[in-house]
Scaffold this motif. Structure first.
Motif, short mmCIF file in Angstrom:
data_model
loop_
_atom_site.label_atom_id
_atom_site.label_comp_id
_atom_site.label_asym_id
_atom_site.label_seq_id
_atom_site.Cartn_x
_atom_site.Cartn_y
_atom_site.Cartn_z
N THR A 45 53.50 42.93 40.28
CA THR A 45 53.31 43.00 41.67
C THR A 45 53.65 42.66 42.69
O THR A 45 53.75 43.85 43.86
CB THR A 45 53.07 41.07 41.62
N LYS A 55 43.37 46.01 41.74
CA LYS A 55 42.93 46.65 40.79
C LYS A 55 43.71 46.13 39.81
O LYS A 55 43.17 45.60 38.60
CB LYS A 55 43.46 48.11 40.79
N LEU A 63 54.23 46.72 43.34
CA LEU A 63 52.97 46.39 44.13
C LEU A 63 52.97 47.22 45.76
O LEU A 63 52.17 47.19 46.32
CB LEU A 63 51.36 46.08 43.35
N LYS A 64 53.54 45.31 45.35
CA LYS A 64 53.57 44.94 47.15
C LYS A 64 54.08 46.07 48.46
O LYS A 64 53.90 46.04 49.02
CB LYS A 64 53.82 43.58 47.06
N ASP A 78 43.32 65.14 51.81
CA ASP A 78 43.00 64.76 50.27
C ASP A 78 41.34 65.39 50.06
O ASP A 78 40.48 64.21 50.67
CB ASP A 78 43.09 63.36 49.81
N ALA A 79 41.33 66.41 49.38
CA ALA A 79 39.66 66.20 48.88
C ALA A 79 39.23 64.94 47.57
O ALA A 79 39.28 65.73 46.36
CB ALA A 79 39.77 68.01 48.05
N ASP A 80 38.77 63.89 48.12
CA ASP A 80 38.63 62.72 47.51
C ASP A 80 37.00 62.51 47.53
O ASP A 80 36.80 61.30 46.79
CB ASP A 80 40.22 61.72 47.38
N GLN A 113 41.16 44.46 36.92
CA GLN A 113 41.33 44.81 35.53
C GLN A 113 41.42 43.38 34.39
O GLN A 113 41.04 43.46 33.46
CB GLN A 113 42.12 45.68 35.67
N TYR A 133 54.57 49.17 47.71
CA TYR A 133 53.86 50.05 47.60
C TYR A 133 52.30 50.09 49.23
O TYR A 133 52.37 50.80 49.44
CB TYR A 133 53.07 50.34 46.46
N ASP A 134 52.41 48.37 48.75
CA ASP A 134 51.37 48.42 50.06
C ASP A 134 52.22 47.68 51.21
O ASP A 134 51.96 48.73 52.02
CB ASP A 134 50.63 46.97 50.04
N ASN A 161 37.97 52.14 33.23
CA ASN A 161 38.02 53.63 34.04
C ASN A 161 38.22 54.98 33.40
O ASN A 161 37.91 55.91 34.39
CB ASN A 161 40.36 53.11 32.94
N GLY A 175 51.72 52.98 38.78
CA GLY A 175 49.54 52.97 37.92
C GLY A 175 48.64 52.78 39.50
O GLY A 175 47.49 52.75 38.90
N VAL A 176 49.13 52.96 40.33
CA VAL A 176 48.44 52.87 41.81
C VAL A 176 46.85 54.40 41.30
O VAL A 176 45.99 53.82 41.89
CB VAL A 176 48.81 52.89 42.68
N PHE A 177 46.97 54.45 40.40
CA PHE A 177 46.62 56.28 40.82
C PHE A 177 46.28 56.60 38.91
O PHE A 177 45.19 57.27 38.44
CB PHE A 177 46.90 57.41 40.96
N SER A 178 46.54 55.86 38.08
CA SER A 178 46.04 55.28 36.57
C SER A 178 45.66 54.32 36.53
O SER A 178 46.03 52.88 37.04
CB SER A 178 47.15 55.74 36.12
N PRO A 179 44.68 53.61 35.41
CA PRO A 179 44.32 52.62 33.93
C PRO A 179 45.82 51.26 34.30
O PRO A 179 45.60 50.36 34.38
CB PRO A 179 44.04 52.64 33.25
N ALA A 180 47.04 51.92 33.95
CA ALA A 180 47.91 51.37 33.65
C ALA A 180 49.19 51.63 34.46
O ALA A 180 49.17 53.17 34.71
CB ALA A 180 48.57 51.34 32.11
N TYR A 186 30.98 62.75 54.22
CA TYR A 186 31.62 61.80 53.98
C TYR A 186 30.31 60.64 53.67
O TYR A 186 30.70 59.16 53.72
CB TYR A 186 32.63 61.97 54.88
N SER A 240 47.83 47.19 46.77
CA SER A 240 46.99 47.33 45.13
C SER A 240 47.42 47.09 44.06
O SER A 240 47.28 47.18 43.11
CB SER A 240 48.17 48.77 45.11
N THR A 241 47.32 45.29 44.29
CA THR A 241 47.65 44.68 43.51
C THR A 241 45.74 44.36 43.42
O THR A 241 46.12 43.93 42.13
CB THR A 241 48.13 43.50 44.30
N GLN A 286 52.40 51.73 51.85
CA GLN A 286 51.51 52.96 52.33
C GLN A 286 50.78 52.12 53.70
O GLN A 286 49.72 52.88 54.37
CB GLN A 286 50.15 52.02 51.36
#
Lengths: 406, 387
Positions: free
Chosen positions: B351, A132, B354-355, B383-385, A136, B357-358, A100, B255-260, A238, A129-130, B361
């Protein structure tokens, strides 16, 4: 020199394209030799396209506009994480920090790269999203269920190490899961394929915002190494980053890939002869198309790459199931655990593929069903050759590949 | 140099044998590159601009959705202010309960205006001042203690608005009496709460009045350019969907954008049980906007993104607007299946969260990529990623 060469190449191509017109221009033989003959006999899918440049080399004012150090860093991180999954002195915190935060690597340049893998796992708009948390959790699992029993003798339901007579040794949990394989093979889809297929080569990203207009008007967003000011458009970069996720540890000037532990390694194995070349050509031609502002041609190349890379994953997912079936019959269980662990990760990866209709071979729900089928009972210990071959057949049916007899 | 050379190659490649017969002007130059006629040009809207009345659509949205939504919010905030005054004068449990009810009602009314971050709202940082969460509780406390603070200071955006009011009402921990006791015992807390409410009232009034004042002029700006009001509003809608709705309400806490997972980032964190109700309200505002449903009267519909899409896609078997509405129904069912407390939901079954969220999305892709392609509108944010 270069200019003359390229111009002549243009003439040559024009000539070839105009064969029916009957008027042939004489081209010096050394120029003809410079064009790889195999390019002319390309896959029917792309034979109507213009020829790609000979190398993935693009410059502006003499300075290369191609760079993807962030991708290379992440591929290398995956390599070190793979090794760390076999190092029973590592703690969960160690592995999570590598995953991470992008720190704790032997190669110190990775620690200061500012990159990490975790934030790019199943991070696209199409990824569930499930996934990751699922990946982990492999870290938690290796640390809690494998490392404490690393040198114990494994048996059905009991973690430890298992050695085939005179053969392979694996370190597994009670279900026969070799976590370093499961984790790494999962990243082939969840990191590499997702970033390339659903990320960088997705029109929603390549063409996003004002990217097309900016590319048309040479509005630059990035400064390549060696340049003093912005000299790369968003769309170009890109595309290069997508390229980097595949070729990041290999020579960008050659279609031959093999380095690292992720997708390039398996594309390089040549399961589908000529596919590495086809994908390299599509990357080159797509990038040239962006420079030439030929966006439809670019999209066409992106599609070739996406479908091609998907085949590598689909092919390997099925073949590991089949080889496991053979090893079950031969009672070589360490081989079974190893191959099924690879297969498990590649099956997880199937949700990040893309077939011709734009959909993955199997979606998240279908993939999770297959994974739970593999984990039923005492996991890999409980699997039968019939079950595994049936699952491989199911995958072949969707990919259109034939892996029987492998 | 190489770029030009590649062009030369491409010119031959693309034009093939026709190069000699065709207009010599087709040879590209830096200024006049050859652009494939089917890419990046106005394919479908050149005709539809003449026939689909974009001004009528904007007029309906402004008169039947935006202004009534602001009226609702203004009314609710008026009630909130009155209920505060009542409580302030008489610190009873009943008056407190009424105050919390009015907070919830106005927060729900807010969900219908957050997406319109345009014009005066944008100039005044209205969204930032109204709904930034998580609350900076340290800052709130220090503001209360010092009594000297500047709400215009961006550092104070997370110390005001609906979430801060919620924090003051419901208190920081599991003891539900904490909020009311603190307000009863400490006039400084009541003063801050009063300022928070009054500030929302005055900002809302200013933004609404600006809509009323400028609406006739606003609806004239319908050309397909990045700066036209129509394009900006469509972009605001998608931006809201992607950030205000999905990321803030679901992705970030999940936690989609973070470790937890980060449960303390949910909307409605302190009141605990309203996250779902608030999210459903936001979803209804999204549906109203997309489908052109009048806020004043649900039976009245008007020109909208849906009818615009249907106009362009007329004759098609699979309408994009149907796909979008189907997805929105999936989203609705998915949110409905969650616990009323998102914190509790994440704790019991992440979960499932998160689903959800999916599901949301996958709607973004339809709106941001497919819909904008059909409407031929460019995204004005990215998004400047990249690395």
């Amino acid at each position: 020199m270069k200019k003359i060469f390229l111009s002549l190449m243009g003439v040559l191509i024009l000539t070839m394209a105009c064969e029916k017109g009957g008027e042939l221009v004489e081209i010096p033989s050394d120029i003809i030799e410079n064009i790889d003959e195999q390019d002319i006999a390309l896959d029917p899918q792309i034979k109507n396209d213009p020829l790609p440049p000979t190398e993935y080399k693009f410059t502006r004012n003499g300075i290369s506009t191609v760079f993807y150090s962030g991708q290379t860093a992440r591929l290398k991180m995956a390599g070190e994480l793979y090794l760390a999954f076999s190092n029973s002195s590592k703690t969960e915190a160690d592995l999570l920090a590598m995953f991470n935060e992008g720190i704790g690597f032997k190669d110190d340049s990775l620690n200061t790269s500012g990159k990490n893998i975790g934030s790019k796992v199943a991070a696209s708009s199409y990824a569930s999203s499930t996934v990751k948390p699922q990946i982990q959790a492999f870290i938690t699992r290796v640390v809690n269920d494998v490392f404490p029993y690393y040198n114990n003798d494994a048996s059905e339901g009991v973690a430890g190490k298992y050695t085939d007579p005179g053969g392979r040794t694996v370190h597994i949990d009670g279900k026969g899961f070799e976590m370093n394989q499961i984790f790494t093979k999962s990243l082939i889809g969840a990191l590499v394929a997702d970033q390339i297929i659903n990320g960088y080569l997705w029109r929603g990203k390549l063409d996003a915002g004002s990217n097309i207009a900016d590319n048309d008007n040479l509005v630059f967003s990035y400064t390549s190494p060696g340049a003093s000011q912005n000299n790369v458009t968003q769309m170009e970069h890109y595309w290069d980053e997508g390229f980097g996720y595949l070729y990041g540890e290999d020579n960008p000037y050659s279609p031959k890939v093999s380095n690292g532990v992720l997708l390039a390694k398996y594309l390089g194995k040549g399961d589908l002869p000529g596919l590495d070349k086809e994908i390299y050509n599509a990357f080159k031609l797509g990038r040239a198309a962006i420079v030439a502002r030929e966006y439809e041609l670019k999209d066409k190349q992106a599609k070739i790459i996406k479908e091609g890379l998907s085949k590598v994953i689909g092919f390997r997912a099925a073949t590991y199931l089949r080889s496991s079936a053979i090893n079950i019959e031969n009672k070589l269980w360490a081989n079974v655990f190893h191959a099924l662990s690879e297969g498990y990760g590649l099956i997880l990866s199937l949700q990040f593929t893309m077939k011709e209709d734009g959909k993955p071979y199997f979606d998240n729900t279908e993939v999770n069903k297959m994974l739970s089928d593999l984990e039923k009972g005492n996991g890999f210990w409980s699997r039968t050759a019939t079950e595994l071959n049936a699952m491989a057949d199911k995958i072949d049916q969707v990919t259109g590949l034939n892996t029987t007899g492998i | 140099m190489l770029r030009k050379n590649v062009w030369i190659v491409f010119t031959f490649l693309v034009l093939g044998c026709q190069v000699a017969d065709d207009d010599a002007n087709l040879v590209p130059t830096e200024e006049n590159p050859i652009v494939n006629s089917e890419v990046g040009t106005d394919q479908d809207t050149s005709d539809s601009k003449k026939t689909f009345d974009r001004q009528e659509m904007l007029t309906f949205i402004v008169n039947q959705i935006i202004i009534p939504s602001f009226n609702n919010l203004e009314d609710n905030l008026g009630e909130l202010k009155s209920s505060f005054d009542l409580f302030n004068a008489d610190l009873t449990d009943e008056n407190f309960e009424e105050l919390t009810n009015q907070w919830l009602n106005s927060y729900k009314a807010w969900q219908h205006v957050e997406m319109f971050n345009i014009g005066k709202a944008m100039e005044e940082y209205y969204v930032f001042k109204s709904n930034i969460y998580p609350v900076d509780t340290v800052r709130v406390k220090s503001n209360i203690e010092s009594g000297a603070y500047d709400l215009e200071n961006p550092n104070n955006y997370s110390a005001q608005g609906f979430p801060t009011i919620e924090y003051l009402l419901f208190g920081p921990d599991d003891d539900p009496s904490k909020g009311i006791n603190q307000l009863r015992d400490n006039i400084k807390y009541r003063d801050y709460l009063k300022t928070m409410i009054e500030s929302l009232v005055s900002h809302t009034k200013a933004v609404k009045e600006d809509w009323v004042r400028t609406k006739e002029e606003f609806v004239l700006s319908t050309e397909n350019t990045a700066s036209s009001n129509l394009n900006m509003m469509v972009n605001d809608f998608i931006y809201y969907f992607e950030k205000g709705f999905i990321a803030n309400k679901f992705g970030i806490p999940a936690g989609v954008f973070s470790p937890a997972a980060l449960p303390d980032r949910v909307e409605g964190y302190y009141s605990k049980i309203y996250s779902k109700e608030i999210a459903m309200e936001a979803l209804s505002s999204i549906k109203n906007f997309f489908n052109g449903i009048s806020v004043e009267n649900k039976d009245v519909t008007g020109p909208s993104l849906k009818s615009y899409l249907n106009f362009i896609e007329s004759g098609k078997d699979h309408l994009l607007s149907d796909q979008i509405n189907e997805k929105l129904s999936v989203v609705e069912n998915s949110i409905n299946a969650l616990d009323q407390s998102f914190v509790r939901q994440m704790d019991s079954d992440l979960t499932l969260f998160l689903k959800t969220y999916d599901n949301i999305q996958s709607t973004v892709v339809l709106l941001k990529v497919d819909m904008l392609q059909v409407l031929n509108i460019s995204v004005d944010y990215a998004d400047a990623d990249g690395d």
